[in-house]
Design a protein around this motif. Structure first.
Motif, PDB file in Angstrom:
ATOM      1  N   THR A 181      14.129   8.064   0.418  1.00 54.24           N
ATOM      2  CA  THR A 181      13.344   8.324  -0.791  1.00 54.24           C
ATOM      3  C   THR A 181      13.272   7.082  -1.666  1.00 54.24           C
ATOM      4  OG1 THR A 181      13.930  10.668  -0.767  1.00 54.24           O
ATOM      5  CG2 THR A 181      13.217   9.751  -2.867  1.00 54.24           C
ATOM      6  N   ALA A 182      14.400   6.378  -1.812  1.00 50.50           N
ATOM      7  CA  ALA A 182      14.441   5.182  -2.652  1.00 50.50           C
ATOM      8  C   ALA A 182      13.568   4.066  -2.091  1.00 50.50           C
ATOM      9  CB  ALA A 182      15.882   4.703  -2.788  1.00 50.50           C
ATOM     10  N   MET A 183      13.440   4.008  -0.771  1.00 44.64           N
ATOM     11  CA  MET A 183      12.659   2.952  -0.128  1.00 44.64           C
ATOM     12  C   MET A 183      11.174   3.295  -0.034  1.00 44.64           C
ATOM     13  SD  MET A 183      15.436   2.243   2.912  1.00 44.64           S
ATOM     14  CE  MET A 183      14.294   1.238   3.883  1.00 44.64           C
ATOM     15  N   ARG A 184      10.833   4.506  -0.319  1.00 42.72           N
ATOM     16  CA  ARG A 184       9.457   4.980  -0.162  1.00 42.72           C
ATOM     17  C   ARG A 184       8.541   4.356  -1.211  1.00 42.72           C
ATOM     18  NH1 ARG A 184       7.609  10.535   1.322  1.00 42.72           N
ATOM     19  NH2 ARG A 184       5.414  10.686   0.697  1.00 42.72           N
ATOM     20  N   THR A 185       7.336   4.041  -0.827  1.00 42.02           N
ATOM     21  CA  THR A 185       6.326   3.586  -1.782  1.00 42.02           C
ATOM     22  C   THR A 185       5.188   4.597  -1.827  1.00 42.02           C
ATOM     23  OG1 THR A 185       5.206   2.274  -0.082  1.00 42.02           O
ATOM     24  CG2 THR A 185       6.862   1.151  -1.416  1.00 42.02           C
ATOM     25  N   GLY A 186       4.641   4.774  -3.004  1.00 42.33           N
ATOM     26  CA  GLY A 186       3.532   5.698  -3.165  1.00 42.33           C
ATOM     27  C   GLY A 186       3.984   7.088  -3.560  1.00 42.33           C
ATOM     28  N   PRO A 187       3.037   7.931  -3.962  1.00 44.05           N
ATOM     29  CA  PRO A 187       3.368   9.276  -4.436  1.00 44.05           C
ATOM     30  C   PRO A 187       3.971  10.152  -3.333  1.00 44.05           C
ATOM     31  CG  PRO A 187       1.127   8.643  -5.062  1.00 44.05           C
ATOM     32  CD  PRO A 187       1.594   7.628  -4.081  1.00 44.05           C
TER      33      PRO A 187
ATOM     34  N   GLY B 217      11.265  -3.927 -11.549  1.00 42.28           N
ATOM     35  CA  GLY B 217      11.394  -5.134 -10.753  1.00 42.28           C
ATOM     36  C   GLY B 217      10.079  -5.560 -10.133  1.00 42.28           C
ATOM     37  N   GLU B 218       9.910  -6.868 -10.020  1.00 41.78           N
ATOM     38  CA  GLU B 218       8.678  -7.388  -9.419  1.00 41.78           C
ATOM     39  C   GLU B 218       8.520  -6.940  -7.971  1.00 41.78           C
ATOM     40  OE1 GLU B 218       8.379 -11.603 -11.950  1.00 41.78           O
ATOM     41  OE2 GLU B 218       9.315 -11.555  -9.971  1.00 41.78           O
ATOM     42  N   GLU B 219       9.634  -6.669  -7.294  1.00 42.72           N
ATOM     43  CA  GLU B 219       9.580  -6.256  -5.890  1.00 42.72           C
ATOM     44  C   GLU B 219       9.606  -4.743  -5.722  1.00 42.72           C
ATOM     45  OE1 GLU B 219      12.717  -8.257  -3.776  1.00 42.72           O
ATOM     46  OE2 GLU B 219      12.399 -10.131  -4.876  1.00 42.72           O
ATOM     47  N   SER B 220       9.559  -4.010  -6.823  1.00 43.51           N
ATOM     48  CA  SER B 220       9.715  -2.553  -6.776  1.00 43.51           C
ATOM     49  C   SER B 220       8.396  -1.797  -6.846  1.00 43.51           C
ATOM     50  CB  SER B 220      10.607  -2.091  -7.932  1.00 43.51           C
ATOM     51  OG  SER B 220      11.872  -2.693  -7.894  1.00 43.51           O
ATOM     52  N   GLU B 221       7.285  -2.490  -6.857  1.00 40.22           N
ATOM     53  CA  GLU B 221       6.000  -1.840  -7.069  1.00 40.22           C
ATOM     54  C   GLU B 221       5.799  -0.684  -6.086  1.00 40.22           C
ATOM     55  OE1 GLU B 221       1.202  -2.891  -7.403  1.00 40.22           O
ATOM     56  OE2 GLU B 221       2.659  -4.440  -6.856  1.00 40.22           O
ATOM     57  N   GLY B 222       5.406   0.466  -6.621  1.00 37.53           N
ATOM     58  CA  GLY B 222       5.110   1.628  -5.805  1.00 37.53           C
ATOM     59  C   GLY B 222       6.297   2.513  -5.516  1.00 37.53           C
ATOM     60  N   GLN B 223       7.512   2.048  -5.798  1.00 34.39           N
ATOM     61  CA  GLN B 223       8.695   2.859  -5.541  1.00 34.39           C
ATOM     62  C   GLN B 223       8.937   3.831  -6.698  1.00 34.39           C
ATOM     63  OE1 GLN B 223      11.820   0.023  -4.769  1.00 34.39           O
ATOM     64  NE2 GLN B 223      10.959  -0.607  -2.814  1.00 34.39           N
ATOM     65  N   PHE B 224       9.608   4.930  -6.386  1.00 38.84           N
ATOM     66  CA  PHE B 224       9.822   6.021  -7.330  1.00 38.84           C
ATOM     67  C   PHE B 224      10.303   5.550  -8.703  1.00 38.84           C
ATOM     68  CE2 PHE B 224      12.991   9.813  -7.928  1.00 38.84           C
ATOM     69  CZ  PHE B 224      12.383  10.167  -9.121  1.00 38.84           C
ATOM     70  N   PRO B 225      11.426   4.813  -8.816  1.00 42.56           N
ATOM     71  CA  PRO B 225      11.895   4.440 -10.153  1.00 42.56           C
ATOM     72  C   PRO B 225      10.929   3.517 -10.893  1.00 42.56           C
ATOM     73  CG  PRO B 225      13.668   4.238  -8.545  1.00 42.56           C
ATOM     74  CD  PRO B 225      12.396   4.403  -7.769  1.00 42.56           C
TER      75      PRO B 225
END
Length: 296
Positions: free
Chosen positions: A172-178, A238-246
């Protein structure tokens, strides 16, 4: 040299441990012209996760603590779950016991949720809150599916133990998008793929999967109280976190406050310098945090 003083206090239903780091350039207590104390908070991550970040702020008194049920902070009420409002009360007690006056707060992950709960209740205690990737599903447009996924992680933990539940959490943490309505049709992650055990050891005291999963992700920020607060609030991803849940949640929290989202270097653990075997970009992260705090 940094002097670290460890103390404990009694809160409702828990004994809370906290640390005061007086850097060589900081000293102790309140001194005119000195930057306010900096409180570094996570949840369920405890004080051990902030050693690297704290080392970049030797000009301040740095406060860290272990949230109730994690690390050195023991629950005394026997409760199986914790709500952000309970964490906020613990934070209030630590700030007041530290005796440094109003503090700046860097709050990450579940700590950011708890920091928002604190400012909504006691804004006079916090000068600036930097809320880093608060994972509150309530603010997401796909909140029903997101909340169901978080509920399933908790249920899996109670039924099957740490390995299967943590595998779901990491996926879940690694998932991107809704999150999609048909999320139950997706393949169930294999614990072995994450180096996790499949066997159930029978324990059910994990502060992430057991105590905080549902309370943290289901928290709805009190946006009217936060907008009315005198506290300066900066919401960060985070700049690398785009699309992730948090990170998606952070963007929605910023929208709810009527402010822009601020980007920091690296990812969800960008301030880590090897703690828990994880590495971000702590020097750049600390520089970005200092720039935000100095701009207040």
């Amino acid at each position: 040299m940094t002097e670290i003083v460890t103390r404990t206090l009694e809160s409702t239903g828990a004994t809370v441990a906290y640390d005061l780091r007086h850097g060589a350039d900081a000293g102790a207590g309140r001194v005119a012209g000195r930057p306010p104390a900096l409180f570094l908070i996570g949840s369920p991550m405890d004080a051990a996760g902030f050693g690297t970040l704290a080392s970049y702020f030797t000009d301040r008194t740095v406060i860290t603590y272990d949230p109730r049920g994690a690390g050195r902070s023991l629950r005394t009420d026997g409760a199986a779950e914790t709500l952000p409002e309970e964490h906020a009360e613990d934070l209030r007690r630590v700030i007041e016991a530290a005796g440094t006056g109003p503090v700046d707060v860097f709050a990450s992950s579940g700590g950011a949720v708890n920091g928002l709960a604190l400012v909504a209740r006691r804004p006079e205690l916090v000068r600036t809150l930097v809320a880093h990737e608060p994972p509150t599903a309530q603010v997401l447009p796909d909140r029903e599916a997101a909340l169901a996924v978080c509920e399933d992680i908790h249920t899996t933990y109670l039924r099957d133990g740490m390995g299967p539940a943590m595998a779901k959490f990491l996926a879940t943490a690694m998932r991107t998008g809704p999150f999609q309505e048909n999320w139950r049709d997706e393949p169930v992650p294999n614990p072995a793929d994450f180096g996790l055990p499949s066997e159930d050891d029978g324990s059910r005291g994990d502060p992430l999967l057991g105590q905080n999963m549902r309370g943290c992700t289901s928290y709805r920020p009190d946006f009217p109280a936060l907008r009315a607060a005198g506290t300066r609030i900066v919401v960060v991803a985070g700049e690398e976190s785009e699309g992730q849940f948090p990170a998606r949640a952070a963007a929605r929290v910023a929208d709810g406050l009527g402010i822009g989202l601020t980007l920091f270097p690296s990812h969800h653990g960008g301030f880590l310098g090897g703690e828990y075997g994880q590495h971000g970009d702590p020097e750049a992260f600390a520089r970005a945090l200092r720039d935000v705090l100095d701009g207040g």
